[in-house]
Design a protein around this motif. Structure first.
Motif, PDB file in Angstrom:
ATOM      1  N   ASN A   1      23.614  26.352   1.439  1.00  0.00           N
ATOM      2  CA  ASN A   1      24.707  25.930   2.166  1.00  0.00           C
ATOM      3  C   ASN A   1      25.019  27.166   3.242  1.00  0.00           C
ATOM      4  O   ASN A   1      25.255  27.034   4.528  1.00  0.00           O
ATOM      5  CB  ASN A   1      26.016  25.710   1.563  1.00  0.00           C
ATOM      6  N   ASP A   2      24.776  28.469   2.700  1.00  0.00           N
ATOM      7  CA  ASP A   2      25.160  29.579   3.380  1.00  0.00           C
ATOM      8  C   ASP A   2      23.985  29.925   4.469  1.00  0.00           C
ATOM      9  O   ASP A   2      24.420  30.154   5.656  1.00  0.00           O
ATOM     10  CB  ASP A   2      25.113  30.881   2.496  1.00  0.00           C
TER      11      ASP A   2
ATOM     12  N   VAL B   1      22.519  25.903  -4.566  1.00  0.00           N
ATOM     13  CA  VAL B   1      23.231  24.990  -3.669  1.00  0.00           C
ATOM     14  C   VAL B   1      24.023  25.909  -2.687  1.00  0.00           C
ATOM     15  O   VAL B   1      23.943  25.706  -1.133  1.00  0.00           O
ATOM     16  CB  VAL B   1      23.959  23.714  -4.047  1.00  0.00           C
ATOM     17  N   ASN B   2      24.673  26.706  -3.081  1.00  0.00           N
ATOM     18  CA  ASN B   2      25.415  27.685  -2.347  1.00  0.00           C
ATOM     19  C   ASN B   2      24.574  28.540  -1.466  1.00  0.00           C
ATOM     20  O   ASN B   2      25.019  28.706  -0.294  1.00  0.00           O
ATOM     21  CB  ASN B   2      26.259  28.555  -3.430  1.00  0.00           C
TER      22      ASN B   2
ATOM     23  N   GLU C   1      24.504  27.214   7.308  1.00  0.00           N
ATOM     24  CA  GLU C   1      25.612  27.778   8.174  1.00  0.00           C
ATOM     25  C   GLU C   1      25.146  28.629   9.125  1.00  0.00           C
ATOM     26  O   GLU C   1      25.537  28.807  10.312  1.00  0.00           O
ATOM     27  CB  GLU C   1      26.882  28.319   7.351  1.00  0.00           C
TER      28      GLU C   1
ATOM     29  N   PHE D   1      25.135  20.498   1.404  1.00  0.00           N
ATOM     30  CA  PHE D   1      24.777  20.179   0.101  1.00  0.00           C
ATOM     31  C   PHE D   1      25.770  20.291  -1.050  1.00  0.00           C
ATOM     32  O   PHE D   1      26.428  21.013  -0.792  1.00  0.00           O
ATOM     33  CB  PHE D   1      23.419  21.314  -0.157  1.00  0.00           C
TER      34      PHE D   1
ATOM     35  N   ARG E   1      28.689  22.605   5.400  1.00  0.00           N
ATOM     36  CA  ARG E   1      27.876  22.797   4.256  1.00  0.00           C
ATOM     37  C   ARG E   1      27.251  21.419   3.979  1.00  0.00           C
ATOM     38  O   ARG E   1      28.029  20.901   3.228  1.00  0.00           O
ATOM     39  CB  ARG E   1      28.680  23.712   3.418  1.00  0.00           C
TER      40      ARG E   1
ATOM     41  N   TYR F   1      33.567  18.258   4.783  1.00  0.00           N
ATOM     42  CA  TYR F   1      33.229  19.482   5.764  1.00  0.00           C
ATOM     43  C   TYR F   1      34.397  18.985   6.970  1.00  0.00           C
ATOM     44  O   TYR F   1      35.057  18.021   7.087  1.00  0.00           O
ATOM     45  CB  TYR F   1      31.874  19.220   6.283  1.00  0.00           C
TER      46      TYR F   1
END
Length: 287
Positions: free
Chosen positions: A11-12, A7-8, A15, A25, A23, A75
């Motif tokens: 998200n990265d 997930v990280n 972005e 998720f 982000r 967010y």
């Protein structure tokens, strides 16, 4: 790779692609949610079973589960969502908005599938026809990175396109796009729904020769007896066409016994619906 780490990663990636501090998720109670404004999007899976053995599962259909969220948002509310999804998404020419949203939803489904099915069988992922028409070439390449990151192969994924009488008029572009997915190793499904006799459908199915054809069951008739069940000629002909092209048929949304009689009478390969889910649960209880 652990779910939170995946997930990280995505998200990265989001972005960077959209140049925004957003982000979408999150992991909550072991499941992945995708955020769009005050709306959260999740996944609802339904097993696809063998008609002759309802305990044999070949894969899962997935539907988008959408719910409003009234609490604080994870967010910065200053993010301009119009950069991601424009107000004109209903317009056929607004392809980029459809592509972005389609990719967001499919990422949520793929991440959730890892924990839901333990990577067992195929995952049928719906792709909007406008997505296929809006991507110039190399369909499936963008999504392939997600699949690889999740430890899967493209052969685990069935790209499923819903038949739409308007978009099927662009059959040459759709055929080219779907065949691009096929070249990447994906299997292909057409979701006919109840468009049993849509104009150009037979020609489109014949030229594409999809691996699977998904068909909605006829409407439930609680007063019909097994011997009196009507079987529309168009639907019967469609089932014969699937057999002719070497594909497999899925009768979906089978929730009642009379609909199950229809599936058996027509000789479908696979079935999906609450009727078979209940049979499987009842069988486990008797063991």
């Amino acid at each position: 790779m652990p779910l939170q780490q995946l997930v990280n990663h995505f998200n990265d990636r989001f972005e960077q692609e959209h140049h925004a501090n957003f982000r979408p998720f999150i992991v909550e109670n072991g499941a992945v949610q995708g955020w769009f404004g005050p709306i959260r999007m999740g996944s609802r899976f339904s097993p696809v079973r063998m008609l002759t053995d309802y305990e044999a599962i070949t894969g899962h259909l997935v539907q988008l589960a959408v719910a409003p969220h009234t609490g604080s948002l994870p967010y910065d509310t200053g993010f301009e969502f119009t950069h991601f999804l424009t107000d004109s998404i209903s317009q056929p020419t607004d392809f980029q908005s459809v592509i972005n949203l389609d990719r967001l939803c499919r990422t949520v489904h793929m991440l959730n599938y890892l924990s839901y099915a333990h990577v067992n069988g195929r995952l049928f992922l719906d792709v909007d026809p406008r997505h296929i028409l809006g991507v110039d070439s190399n369909h499936g390449v963008y999504f392939e990175e997600i699949i690889v990151k999740c430890g899967l192969a493209t052969s685990n994924v069935v790209i499923s396109m819903a038949v739409n009488p308007f978009y099927i008029l662009h059959h040459n572009q759709l055929l080219a796009g779907l065949n691009n997915y096929r070249k990447q190793g994906y299997q292909i499904a057409l979701n006919i729904g109840r468009w049993y006799s849509a104009n150009g459908l037979v020609d489109f199915v014949t030229k594409l020769a999809p691996n699977f054809v998904r068909i909605d069951v006829p409407e439930h008739n609680p007063h019909a007896l097994k011997a009196e069940m009507p079987w529309p000629y168009a639907l019967d002909s469609l089932q014969q066409l699937v057999t002719l092209i070497g594909g497999q048929s899925i009768l979906q949304q089978v929730n009642y016994q009379d609909q199950a009689f229809t599936a058996s009478a027509a000789g479908f390969d696979w079935v999906q619906g609450g009727y078979y889910d209940k049979l499987a649960v009842d069988h486990l209880r008797c063991l």
